[in-house]
Structures are given as structure tokens and as C-alpha cells.
Design an enzyme around this catalytic site. Structure first.
Site, PDB file in Angstrom:
ATOM      1  N   THR A  98       9.820 105.525  36.564  1.00  0.00           N
ATOM      2  CA  THR A  98       8.408 105.202  36.738  1.00  0.00           C
ATOM      3  C   THR A  98       8.087 105.068  38.219  1.00  0.00           C
ATOM      4  O   THR A  98       8.956 104.740  39.024  1.00  0.00           O
ATOM      5  CB  THR A  98       8.049 103.885  36.035  1.00  0.00           C
ATOM      6  OG1 THR A  98       8.770 102.819  36.675  1.00  0.00           O
ATOM      7  CG2 THR A  98       8.412 103.926  34.566  1.00  0.00           C
ATOM      8  N   GLU A 119       6.257 105.528  29.970  1.00  0.00           N
ATOM      9  CA  GLU A 119       6.992 104.949  28.851  1.00  0.00           C
ATOM     10  C   GLU A 119       6.652 105.581  27.501  1.00  0.00           C
ATOM     11  O   GLU A 119       7.344 105.339  26.516  1.00  0.00           O
ATOM     12  CB  GLU A 119       6.716 103.441  28.782  1.00  0.00           C
ATOM     13  CG  GLU A 119       7.314 102.624  29.902  1.00  0.00           C
ATOM     14  CD  GLU A 119       6.475 102.589  31.168  1.00  0.00           C
ATOM     15  OE1 GLU A 119       6.758 101.772  32.051  1.00  0.00           O
ATOM     16  OE2 GLU A 119       5.511 103.407  31.291  1.00  0.00           O
ATOM     17  N   TRP A 122     -13.787  88.268  33.670  1.00  0.00           N
ATOM     18  CA  TRP A 122     -13.121  89.486  34.113  1.00  0.00           C
ATOM     19  C   TRP A 122     -14.149  90.495  34.620  1.00  0.00           C
ATOM     20  O   TRP A 122     -15.164  90.754  33.982  1.00  0.00           O
ATOM     21  CB  TRP A 122     -12.346  90.117  32.963  1.00  0.00           C
ATOM     22  CG  TRP A 122     -11.054  89.432  32.651  1.00  0.00           C
ATOM     23  CD1 TRP A 122     -10.579  88.272  33.187  1.00  0.00           C
ATOM     24  CD2 TRP A 122     -10.068  89.875  31.720  1.00  0.00           C
ATOM     25  NE1 TRP A 122      -9.363  87.961  32.652  1.00  0.00           N
ATOM     26  CE2 TRP A 122      -9.011  88.926  31.739  1.00  0.00           C
ATOM     27  CE3 TRP A 122      -9.960  90.967  30.869  1.00  0.00           C
ATOM     28  CZ2 TRP A 122      -7.886  89.045  30.948  1.00  0.00           C
ATOM     29  CZ3 TRP A 122      -8.834  91.092  30.076  1.00  0.00           C
ATOM     30  CH2 TRP A 122      -7.804  90.135  30.120  1.00  0.00           C
TER      31      TRP A 122
END
Length: 555
Positions: free
Chosen positions: A187, A335, A450
Site C-alpha cells: 500500500t 486491500e 464533521w
């Protein structure tokens, strides 16, 4: 309670899901189809199949065996495609080395993967020489060159084409357990060391079948990826198997074009010359191609582009559609092998006007077959698909990495509760379309609320003067964090647009209810460029450092 298993007569063939079985159709029906490597080489599928046998024999001659890890450092080429198949088909493991990492990270991944044999393109020989003393497991180096007359460096065992020429084409690729490891890569994390992910033959075969089915069965008219297409990846082959599409294209017997090193003019010329109809890339690459002068001189109306790796902005989507390009988003991660969703239009959406289509095409998409994707709150409870409830995206599918290589703790964290945790935040609407609103680590937490950095970026990219943008949160004593947006202006607007004008652009949309007033950025910084990772994503870690250092310099 188990059901009744089927009876299997002793002579029945079990047919394991291994990569060699993807070749049955093209071996019979596409032997004269072409595989093209830029201006360097053209070969037929029949020649490709022969070369797979030659490569396997050459590898066996230099000591490769089942379980050997073989690293590849090459640009996108026919050689890489051969390695995609021949190495796993002989029972070895293909390690696609990310050549865009820093030298110390490349050395780390080669050592961590325990590469025994390393294929190295001549462009990367100086890099290998620089880190050679740190490579602990590599015992054999193979030289790759586009020029057969190039001398082979002394420490290399041989040259790729020369080894194939002296090796027989007949190789009996064996059957083995479909759960045998086929590939691995690392990654491109912006923090800490790269993490190794790995995939079995079974996973790659199922991913190939599901992507082919999803691309065609879920697209109106069925024109997703078909035998009359011309495929050219513009996502590096070292990055998540070029999203798995070379396996799909080979299985379908499609003409394939591999461009080598990515150069805008060369890519555009290949699209025109070879009649490329399907590609995939990150938004940065599409943006770069559309801004190249040559793109205005060639016909792109037959080109379909799946954009992933980072959000497709509405502005970039609209520009591509205006050029006649059939563009849409896709979603996945290292992944996940990687494809999970595609933002394909449903049949009833084809007649929608452009603005409505853009809204759908820039969403993250609907899951392809065999993907079970949910939205979960911090306690792991699944949230409704109402277009409002926001949570972490968790997923199950037969092709997800089963862990991180040599990292049990991070593996369990990835699979906490039996679902793979993506680290992405989003919602699913009533039609089933996923929309990512941020990465968990990138969401801006201000006053207990948020703020989506992606939404802030998408808004400012609608301004005619803005070429690129990145939003990040920086520490604030009162609110915890406050948003700052970095902007790269289009060349013709440099020095002609002020921070106040862009703040006013946000304020106008806040008045219309597009964005809450408290979510508006406090500052806009003009920069010449934005830091990106090795695969073209915005590097938010470096961007935060850039903002913090700018603030510190002003204090």
C-alpha cells in the site's frame, strides 16, 4: 447445520479457480488479436501464449520454484502482462514493486516480501545499484530493456528477451490449490511503512469474473467491456494489478495497448492511433490529458474512462462529457483487489440531462456482483440506505486481502468484527449508490460536527478559475479544527483572483443552502502545486504540514 454435499465420482475433474483457466477462451478465439507495447512491440495472443511458456522455463532455469517471490520493476508493457500470468501460473508469487516509492521504501518492500528474483527495467538500474547493499533476499537480477542491443549490467544474470529466446515454449503449467498465493504488493500509505497485501488465484479469478459481469451486465446496453474494445490502462500495473483489468481484457481476448512510461502526448497519440475505447485512471491523469493541447485535436468520443483512486469532481466529469468521453467513477482500495463499486447509470438515467448524470457518475457507485457493502456507525451498527446516514464503509467479498503480510495486529484491526474496514466515510442513497464523503483520517472535526473535505474541494472546483484544490483541517483552540483550502489556479487566472473572491463563492453557496455557513473555510491559500502520493492521490499529510508551516511563518 451443514447441507448435503454433492457426490463426486473419483474421475471427475475438480477445476480449481486458478489463473491458467482464464486463458481457455482467448487461446481458442483470440489467437490473432493484438497486444501492443507503445511503439516498441506488437505481438498476437498466440505469440503471447508461447512467451508465457518461455518465461516460465526461463524462470525455472534460474531457480524459481513454487512459492518463490519474484519482483518486477517495469513500466506498463507486454512483459508485465506476461509476468501477471506466467509467474503465478507456475506456482510462484508475483510482487509488483511500486517504482514511485522512495528508494528506502522500495528496499523495505523488496526485503519484506522476501523477493528472490528481481526483474529490473534499465531506467531503474541506478536505483537498484544505490540500494543493492541493503537488499537481503534477492539472489538473481534480470535486466529489462526496450533496446535489444543494450549491454547487460555485470551484476545481472541475463536479459529478459534473450532468456526467452533460448527457452522452450512448451511448459506444463500445473494444477494446484486455488487458495495458493498468486500476487502481492504494498500500500502507498502516507504514514508509516508500506503494508503488504496479498491475493490468491481464487480471489483473482473471482474478481476478474465479477468485474467483467459488473462492467457489462450493469451498464445500459451491455457496452461495458467487450471483444471489440481496445483496452489501454493508465493506472500503473504495479498498483493493484492495474485494477485487475489486464486479467479481464485477456480473458475476453480484447486488443490491449500498454503505453510504457506515462507521457501525456504519447498517451493521446496511442489513443488515436490504436483506437483505444476503454481506459482507467486517477483524476490527476485525466485532468492532465484533457489539459494537453493535443487532446483538442483528436476525437475522444469513443473513449470510455473509469476514474478511481480519488474522487472524480463534478467539474472534471462535466469537462470529460463535453469532450464526448463516457466517464464514470469506480471505487476500491489496495486491500480489496481492488474493484468494489462502479458508478454506472441505470437504464432510466440514460435520458437524464447532463447535470443529473454528473451527479450519478461522480458518486462512488453501486456494488458489483459478490460484494456485500454496508455503512456502519462507530459501534458497528449498520445504518439505513437513506442518503443521509453517514458512517464507515465496511465490506465483505471473496477477493479481499485476508490480512497484512507479517502484521497480525494491523490485520485484526483491518478485519475487526469480521468486516473489512475501509477507513472511508460515506452514505448509501435509496437507489443503492454509495457516496464517499471523506476518509476517516481526513474528515474535519469542528465544534463537534464533521465537515467533508471532499465536499469543500468539489465546491471550489466549480469556480472557473480553479484548476486543483485540497481541503484540510488545522488545529483551532475554540473549535478543535477549522478548514483551510489550498487552491491551484488555472494559468490564465493567476494574479487575477483573490482569496476574498473565492471565500465569497463559498458564502454564496452557503446562502443557497448548499453548505452550512459554519462549514465554510476560514482561509484559502494559493499554491503552485499540490503534493501527491506515488499513485496520484492528494497527500493530505504533506498538505497539512504545508499549511501549518505557512501559518507558523506568519506568526
Amino acid at each position: 447445520m451443514a447441507g448435503k454435499k454433492i457426490y463426486k465420482t473419483p474421475s471427475a475433474y475438480d477445476y480449481p479457480l486458478i489463473l491458467k483457466h482464464l486463458l481457455h477462451t482467448p487461446e481458442r478465439f483470440a489467437r490473432d488479436q493484438e497486444i501492443v507495447y507503445g511503439e516498441v512491440k506488437r505481438l498476437t495472443y498466440a505469440e503471447f501464449f508461447e512467451r508465457l511458456g518461455r518465461l516460465a522455463n526461463a524462470l525455472k532455469h534460474i531457480g524459481a520454484r513454487p512459492g518463490s517471490v519474484i519482483g518486477v520493476m517495469d513500466w506498463d508493457s507486454h512483459r508485465y502482462l506476461e509476468c501477471f500470468f506466467a509467474i503465478p501460473m507456475m506456482g510462484a508469487i508475483l510482487h509488483t514493486v511500486n517504482v514511485r516509492l522512495a528508494p528506502e521504501q522500495i528496499a523495505y518492500t523488496i526485503n519484506h516480501a522476501e523477493d528472490e528474483i528481481l526483474f529490473v527495467h534499465r531506467d531503474f538500474v541506478p536505483l537498484i545499484k544505490a540500494i543493492r547493499s541493503r537488499l537481503k533476499t534477492v539472489r538473481t537480477f534480470v535486466f529489462l530493456s526496450d533496446d535489444p542491443d543494450t549491454s547487460v549490467p555485470g551484476e545481472f544474470t541475463g536479459e529478459y528477451e534473450g532468456m526467452l529466446e533460448t527457452s522452450p515454449s512448451e511448459y506444463d503449467f500445473p494444477d494446484f490449490d486455488e487458495n495458493t498465493q498468486a500476487t502481492m504488493f504494498y500500500t502507498t500509505a502516507t504514514t508509516g511503512l508500506p503494508k503488504g497485501v496479498y491475493f490468491s488465484h481464487r480471489q483473482l479469478v473471482l474478481h476478474t469474473l465479477a468485474v467483467a459481469a459488473g462492467s457489462n451486465g450493469m451498464k445500459p446496453g451491455g457496452k461495458g467491456l467487450a471483444a471489440d474494445d481496445v483496452y489501454m490502462p493508465i493506472t500503473p500495473m504495479f498498483h493493484v494489478h492495474a485494477w485487475g483489468l489486464p486479467y479481464v481484457a485477456t480473458m475476453l481476448g480484447i486488443k490491449q495497448v500498454y503505453p510504457g512510461r506515462y507521457e501525456p502526448e504519447k498517451l493521446l497519440k496511442l489513443i488515436e492511433k490504436e483506437g483505444v475505447t476503454f481506459s482507467h485512471c486517477v483524476p490527476t491523469i485525466l485532468h492532465m490529458l484533457l489539459n494537453h493541447p493535443l487532446s483538442r485535436k483528436i476525437n475522444l468520443s469513443k473513449w470510455r474512462v473509469n476514474v478511481g483512486g480519488a474522487p472524480l469532481s463534478e467539474a472534471l466529469c462535466r469537462e470529460a462529457l463535453d469532450r464526448g468521453i463516457d466517464v464514470y467513477s469506480g471505487y476500491g482500495m489496495s486491500e480489496t483487489c481492488p474493484v468494489l463499486t462502479l458508478a454506472l447509470l441505470r437504464p432510466d438515467m440514460v435520458s437524464w440531462d447532463k447535470d443529473l448524470q454528473v451527479e450519478v457518475r461522480t458518486k462512488t457507485g453501486i456494488p458489483i456482483p459478490l460484494v456485500d457493502l454496508r455503512i456502519a456507525d462507530p459501534e458497528g451498527r449498520f445504518l439505513p440506505h437513506d442518503g443521509k446516514s453517514v458512517g464507515e464503509i465496511v465490506v465483505r467479498s471473496p477477493w479481499l486481502t485476508q490480512g497484512y503480510f507479517k502484521d497480525k495486529e494491523k490485520s485484526e484491526e483491518l478485519w475487526s468484527g469480521g468486516w473489512l474496514h475501509t477507513g472511508d466515510v460515506g452514505y448509501i442513497d435509496r437507489r443503492g449508490y454509495l457516496k464517499i464523503t471523506d476518509r476517516i483520517k481526513d474528515v474535519i472535526k469542528s465544534g463537534g460536527e464533521w465537515i467533508s473535505s471532499l465536499e469543500l474541494e468539489n465546491i471550489i472546483l466549480k469556480h472557473e478559475a480553479v484548476d486543483e484544490a485540497a481541503a484540510v483541517g488545522i488545529p483551532d483552540e475554540k473549535w478543535g479544527e477549522r478548514p483551510v483550502v489550498l487552491v491551484v489556479l488555472k494559468q490564465e487566472y493567476v494574479g487575477k483572483v483573490s482569496e476574498d473572491e473565492l471565500i465569497a463563492f463559498y458564502r454564496n453557496l452557503a446562502h443557497k443552502g448548499t453548505i452550512p455557513k459554519w462549514a465554510m473555510p476560514d482561509r484559502i491559500l494559493f499554491v503552485n502545486s499540490l503534493p501527491k502520493t506515488s499513485v496520484g492521490k492528494l497527500d493530505k499529510k504533506l498538505i497539512r504540514k504545508q499549511v501549518l508551516s505557512t501559518n507558523a511563518a506568519k506568526e
